[in-house]
Design an enzyme around this catalytic site. Structure first.
Site, PDB file in Angstrom:
ATOM      1  N   TYR A 183     -36.650  53.709 -86.822  1.00 13.19           N
ATOM      2  CA  TYR A 183     -35.696  53.533 -85.722  1.00 13.19           C
ATOM      3  C   TYR A 183     -34.671  54.664 -85.759  1.00 13.19           C
ATOM      4  O   TYR A 183     -33.555  54.469 -86.216  1.00 13.19           O
ATOM      5  CB  TYR A 183     -35.009  52.174 -85.815  1.00 13.19           C
ATOM      6  CG  TYR A 183     -35.904  51.021 -85.392  1.00 13.19           C
ATOM      7  CD1 TYR A 183     -36.361  50.920 -84.068  1.00 13.19           C
ATOM      8  CD2 TYR A 183     -36.301  50.042 -86.292  1.00 13.19           C
ATOM      9  CE1 TYR A 183     -37.179  49.867 -83.670  1.00 13.19           C
ATOM     10  CE2 TYR A 183     -37.122  48.983 -85.890  1.00 13.19           C
ATOM     11  CZ  TYR A 183     -37.556  48.906 -84.577  1.00 13.19           C
ATOM     12  OH  TYR A 183     -38.364  47.868 -84.177  1.00 13.19           O
TER      13      TYR A 183
ATOM     14  N   GLU B  57     -44.893  58.270 -85.579  1.00 18.02           N
ATOM     15  CA  GLU B  57     -44.765  56.972 -86.263  1.00 18.02           C
ATOM     16  C   GLU B  57     -45.989  56.695 -87.147  1.00 18.02           C
ATOM     17  O   GLU B  57     -45.856  56.146 -88.240  1.00 18.02           O
ATOM     18  CB  GLU B  57     -44.577  55.857 -85.228  1.00 18.02           C
ATOM     19  CG  GLU B  57     -43.215  55.950 -84.526  1.00 18.02           C
ATOM     20  CD  GLU B  57     -43.074  55.005 -83.327  1.00 18.02           C
ATOM     21  OE1 GLU B  57     -44.021  54.240 -83.043  1.00 18.02           O
ATOM     22  OE2 GLU B  57     -42.017  55.044 -82.676  1.00 18.02           O
TER      23      GLU B  57
ATOM     24  N   LYS C 223     -44.097  42.487 -85.843  1.00 21.04           N
ATOM     25  CA  LYS C 223     -42.813  42.370 -86.524  1.00 21.04           C
ATOM     26  C   LYS C 223     -42.788  41.059 -87.334  1.00 21.04           C
ATOM     27  O   LYS C 223     -43.650  40.189 -87.172  1.00 21.04           O
ATOM     28  CB  LYS C 223     -41.677  42.405 -85.503  1.00 21.04           C
ATOM     29  CG  LYS C 223     -41.597  43.719 -84.697  1.00 21.04           C
ATOM     30  CD  LYS C 223     -40.379  43.688 -83.769  1.00 21.04           C
ATOM     31  CE  LYS C 223     -40.325  44.860 -82.814  1.00 21.04           C
ATOM     32  NZ  LYS C 223     -39.137  44.803 -81.934  1.00 21.04           N
TER      33      LYS C 223
ATOM     34  N   ASN D 115     -38.875  40.002 -80.545  1.00 17.76           N
ATOM     35  CA  ASN D 115     -39.900  40.135 -79.504  1.00 17.76           C
ATOM     36  C   ASN D 115     -41.291  40.464 -80.070  1.00 17.76           C
ATOM     37  O   ASN D 115     -42.128  41.049 -79.391  1.00 17.76           O
ATOM     38  CB  ASN D 115     -39.458  41.141 -78.424  1.00 17.76           C
ATOM     39  CG  ASN D 115     -39.113  42.499 -78.993  1.00 17.76           C
ATOM     40  OD1 ASN D 115     -39.422  42.779 -80.153  1.00 17.76           O
ATOM     41  ND2 ASN D 115     -38.500  43.337 -78.193  1.00 17.76           N
TER      42      ASN D 115
ATOM     43  N   ARG E  31     -48.423  49.503 -74.372  1.00 19.50           N
ATOM     44  CA  ARG E  31     -47.129  49.069 -73.816  1.00 19.50           C
ATOM     45  C   ARG E  31     -47.332  47.972 -72.773  1.00 19.50           C
ATOM     46  O   ARG E  31     -46.555  47.044 -72.665  1.00 19.50           O
ATOM     47  CB  ARG E  31     -46.388  50.251 -73.172  1.00 19.50           C
ATOM     48  CG  ARG E  31     -46.081  51.403 -74.108  1.00 19.50           C
ATOM     49  CD  ARG E  31     -44.887  51.226 -74.949  1.00 19.50           C
ATOM     50  NE  ARG E  31     -43.642  51.121 -74.220  1.00 19.50           N
ATOM     51  CZ  ARG E  31     -42.479  50.882 -74.820  1.00 19.50           C
ATOM     52  NH1 ARG E  31     -42.431  50.719 -76.144  1.00 19.50           N
ATOM     53  NH2 ARG E  31     -41.365  50.791 -74.127  1.00 19.50           N
TER      54      ARG E  31
ATOM     55  N   THR F  99     -39.292  44.869 -72.870  1.00 22.05           N
ATOM     56  CA  THR F  99     -38.457  44.705 -74.066  1.00 22.05           C
ATOM     57  C   THR F  99     -37.898  43.281 -74.166  1.00 22.05           C
ATOM     58  O   THR F  99     -37.941  42.652 -75.219  1.00 22.05           O
ATOM     59  CB  THR F  99     -37.297  45.733 -74.036  1.00 22.05           C
ATOM     60  OG1 THR F  99     -37.877  47.035 -73.949  1.00 22.05           O
ATOM     61  CG2 THR F  99     -36.430  45.632 -75.277  1.00 22.05           C
TER      62      THR F  99
ATOM     63  N   ARG G  76     -45.452  39.490 -75.359  1.00 23.21           N
ATOM     64  CA  ARG G  76     -44.082  38.951 -75.362  1.00 23.21           C
ATOM     65  C   ARG G  76     -43.930  37.816 -74.352  1.00 23.21           C
ATOM     66  O   ARG G  76     -43.220  36.847 -74.590  1.00 23.21           O
ATOM     67  CB  ARG G  76     -43.089  40.084 -75.093  1.00 23.21           C
ATOM     68  CG  ARG G  76     -42.981  41.041 -76.287  1.00 23.21           C
ATOM     69  CD  ARG G  76     -42.170  42.287 -75.953  1.00 23.21           C
ATOM     70  NE  ARG G  76     -41.951  43.149 -77.107  1.00 23.21           N
ATOM     71  CZ  ARG G  76     -41.496  44.394 -77.027  1.00 23.21           C
ATOM     72  NH1 ARG G  76     -41.215  44.937 -75.842  1.00 23.21           N
ATOM     73  NH2 ARG G  76     -41.324  45.119 -78.120  1.00 23.21           N
TER      74      ARG G  76
ATOM     75  N   HIS H 123     -43.984  45.829 -81.877  1.00 19.50           N
ATOM     76  CA  HIS H 123     -43.542  47.182 -81.510  1.00 19.50           C
ATOM     77  C   HIS H 123     -44.767  47.976 -81.089  1.00 19.50           C
ATOM     78  O   HIS H 123     -45.832  47.836 -81.694  1.00 19.50           O
ATOM     79  CB  HIS H 123     -42.890  47.868 -82.727  1.00 19.50           C
ATOM     80  CG  HIS H 123     -42.769  49.359 -82.569  1.00 19.50           C
ATOM     81  ND1 HIS H 123     -41.687  49.945 -81.934  1.00 19.50           N
ATOM     82  CD2 HIS H 123     -43.611  50.380 -82.906  1.00 19.50           C
ATOM     83  CE1 HIS H 123     -41.868  51.271 -81.911  1.00 19.50           C
ATOM     84  NE2 HIS H 123     -43.021  51.563 -82.499  1.00 19.50           N
TER      85      HIS H 123
HETATM   86  P1  ADP Z   1     -39.286  48.373 -76.892  1.00 16.41           P
HETATM   87  O1  ADP Z   1     -39.554  47.660 -78.200  1.00 16.41           O
HETATM   88  O2  ADP Z   1     -39.662  47.502 -75.721  1.00 16.41           O
HETATM   89  O3  ADP Z   1     -39.888  49.752 -76.830  1.00 16.41           O
HETATM   90  P2  ADP Z   1     -36.618  49.628 -77.162  1.00 16.41           P
HETATM   91  O4  ADP Z   1     -37.213  50.860 -77.758  1.00 16.41           O
HETATM   92  O5  ADP Z   1     -35.754  49.800 -75.956  1.00 16.41           O
HETATM   93  O6  ADP Z   1     -37.710  48.501 -76.789  1.00 16.41           O
HETATM   94  O7  ADP Z   1     -35.737  48.875 -78.282  1.00 16.41           O
HETATM   95  C1  ADP Z   1     -36.268  48.673 -79.586  1.00 16.41           C
HETATM   96  C2  ADP Z   1     -36.011  47.253 -80.039  1.00 16.41           C
HETATM   97  O8  ADP Z   1     -34.603  47.034 -80.103  1.00 16.41           O
HETATM   98  C3  ADP Z   1     -36.505  46.181 -79.060  1.00 16.41           C
HETATM   99  O9  ADP Z   1     -37.882  45.869 -79.235  1.00 16.41           O
HETATM  100  C4  ADP Z   1     -35.611  45.007 -79.403  1.00 16.41           C
HETATM  101  O10 ADP Z   1     -36.113  44.252 -80.488  1.00 16.41           O
HETATM  102  C5  ADP Z   1     -34.308  45.686 -79.805  1.00 16.41           C
HETATM  103  N1  ADP Z   1     -33.282  45.666 -78.715  1.00 16.41           N
HETATM  104  C6  ADP Z   1     -33.194  46.515 -77.673  1.00 16.41           C
HETATM  105  N2  ADP Z   1     -32.125  46.214 -76.889  1.00 16.41           N
HETATM  106  C7  ADP Z   1     -31.518  45.135 -77.459  1.00 16.41           C
HETATM  107  C8  ADP Z   1     -30.368  44.343 -77.146  1.00 16.41           C
HETATM  108  N3  ADP Z   1     -29.598  44.583 -76.089  1.00 16.41           N
HETATM  109  N4  ADP Z   1     -30.062  43.296 -77.969  1.00 16.41           N
HETATM  110  C9  ADP Z   1     -30.804  43.029 -79.047  1.00 16.41           C
HETATM  111  N5  ADP Z   1     -31.906  43.750 -79.413  1.00 16.41           N
HETATM  112  C10 ADP Z   1     -32.258  44.790 -78.630  1.00 16.41           C
END
Ligand code: ADP
Length: 188
Positions: free
Chosen positions: A50, A167, A10, A153, A115, A121, A132, A156
């Site tokens: 997304y 994707e 990212k 973070n 992962r 996350t 992370r 992705h």
């Molecule tokens: P991951 O990237 O670990 O697969 P998710 O698919 O649950 O996570 O969410 C996608 C992205 O949305 C996360 O990587 C993070 O950057 C963002 N995100 C998720 N939950 C929150 C939150 N509560 N506040 C801010 N950003 C969030």
């Protein structure tokens, strides 16, 4: 048996100069890079990446809620779709903030392994040894949500083999993906 996963470094990873370090984590375990480029996403691409579906909204809602509850804080949202819409918009804006590095990887268990390498996350919960955990641990839901912004973070990784295929098809044209043998292929 082979799976594919889409990895994004990212924009926070790009501006922090972590591209090489992040890519090497996937190479180190033997996953094969079959496509790689730098892209500055437009609105349509960011929204198609997304996608706001109910299952994802529920997952993001529950993960965030349980972290609030663990810290003894009240979670202000009641409706998972409303919360999901907010997070989706933050994600779309973040994805459009600047260029990201897009990587397609392939290998047995590619989704699960990627992962694991990426971590949880919320970087604060992500153990040392994960991307992370090693490079962003100071970042948390508490900080991100108090600033009304996305969790920065760094990376992705697709969350299922089906999403890996979806994707990769979204970010790459077929001719941008390359097929070549690697040493490990002989043994799997
Ligand atoms: P991951 O990237 O670990 O697969 P998710 O698919 O649950 O996570 O969410 C996608 C992205 O949305 C996360 O990587 C993070 O950057 C963002 N995100 C998720 N939950 C929150 C939150 N509560 N506040 C801010 N950003 C969030």
């Amino acid at each position: 048996m082979k799976e594919r996963s889409l990895i994004l470094v990212k924009h926070d990873g790009v501006v922090r100069g972590l591209i090489g370090k992040i890519i090497s984590r996937f190479e180190d375990v033997g996953l094969k890079i079959i496509g790689m480029k730098m892209v500055w996403a437009d609105e349509e691409l960011a929204r198609n990446h997304y996608i706001l579906d109910e299952e994802w909204a529920k997952k993001v809602f529950e993960k965030t809620k349980s972290s609030y509850e663990k810290e003894g804080r009240e979670f202000p949202y009641k409706d998972h779709m409303e919360f999901g819409r907010t997070i989706q918009q933050w994600n779309v804006d973040f994805l459009r903030e600047g260029p990201v590095v897009v990587i397609a990887i392939e290998g047995p268990h590619a989704v699960e392994i990627a992962r694991k390498i990426v971590g949880t996350t919320e970087p604060l919960q992500s153990p040392p040894g994960t991307i992370r955990g090693d490079f962003a641990m100071i970042e948390s839901y508490k900080i991100a949500d108090s600033k009304k912004r996305v969790l920065r973070n760094l990376v992705h990784a697709s969350d299922s083999p089906e999403n890996g295929l979806r994707e990769i098809a979204l970010w790459f044209k077929e001719e941008e993906l390359h097929h070549y043998p690697k040493e490990l292929d002989k043994h799997i």
